[in-house]
Design a protein around this motif. Sequence first.
Motif, PDB file in Angstrom:
ATOM      1  N   GLN A  44      17.153  -0.322   8.376  1.00  2.39           N
ATOM      2  CA  GLN A  44      17.377   0.698   7.347  1.00  2.39           C
ATOM      3  C   GLN A  44      18.857   0.840   6.974  1.00  2.39           C
TER       4      GLN A  44
ATOM      5  N   PHE B 113       9.194  -1.394   1.078  1.00  2.00           N
ATOM      6  CA  PHE B 113      10.454  -0.679   0.948  1.00  2.00           C
ATOM      7  C   PHE B 113      11.550  -1.574   0.372  1.00  2.00           C
TER       8      PHE B 113
ATOM      9  N   GLY C  63       9.925  -3.758   9.845  1.00  2.00           N
ATOM     10  CA  GLY C  63      10.001  -2.319   9.615  1.00  2.00           C
ATOM     11  C   GLY C  63      11.431  -1.821   9.519  1.00  2.00           C
ATOM     12  N   LEU C  64      11.591  -0.643   8.945  1.00  2.00           N
ATOM     13  CA  LEU C  64      12.913  -0.037   8.806  1.00  2.00           C
ATOM     14  C   LEU C  64      13.559   0.245  10.159  1.00  2.00           C
TER      15      LEU C  64
ATOM     16  N   HIS D 258       7.288   0.154   5.352  1.00  5.51           N
ATOM     17  CA  HIS D 258       7.301   1.443   6.038  1.00  5.51           C
ATOM     18  C   HIS D 258       5.857   1.907   6.111  1.00  5.51           C
TER      19      HIS D 258
END
Length: 165
Positions: free
Chosen positions: A31, A147, A107-108, A129
């Motif tokens: 992220q 995302f 994933g973030l 996400h």
Amino acid sequence: SKFVNDKWMIKNGFLNDVQEHKPWWWSIKVQKLNLSAPLILLPEVSCQKAIEILQEKGYDQAPVVAESGIILGMVTLSNTLTSVLAGNAQFSDPVTKVIYDQFSKIGLEDSLGKLSRILENDHFAIVVHEQMQFNGNGSSFMKQMVFGVVTAMDLLTFVSRNDKK
């Protein structure tokens, strides 16, 4: 053989990466890359329209996502053009005819180290996400939201801008 390959095991979440001399960025979360929102194509978009959209918006690739939210694959400008020019697809065909349906997701909350391992073999990874969604009857299911799309260049740019010398 892939089940005894440590890189495959790490990429698919079966084994933690225990590299001894990790670079400073190894444990930072995906992220932190500050990815821009992706351009998403629906499966019925034609190859012609996909090429036009990607060129107009300045993207090399875009995820193809069904209205239900299921990620079907990735369409790239070069693969679409190559497929049409080789006669394997027509401009009028839906973009699903030229998508890569083998792709990696990350994933973030995953580490840049895990991303780095994925990018050793893949040109990109789709950043997802997970969200819990509820139906009208109260039952729930996990839905993956796209995302972003991350490439080796995104990782390299992050590392070079933030290099802790």
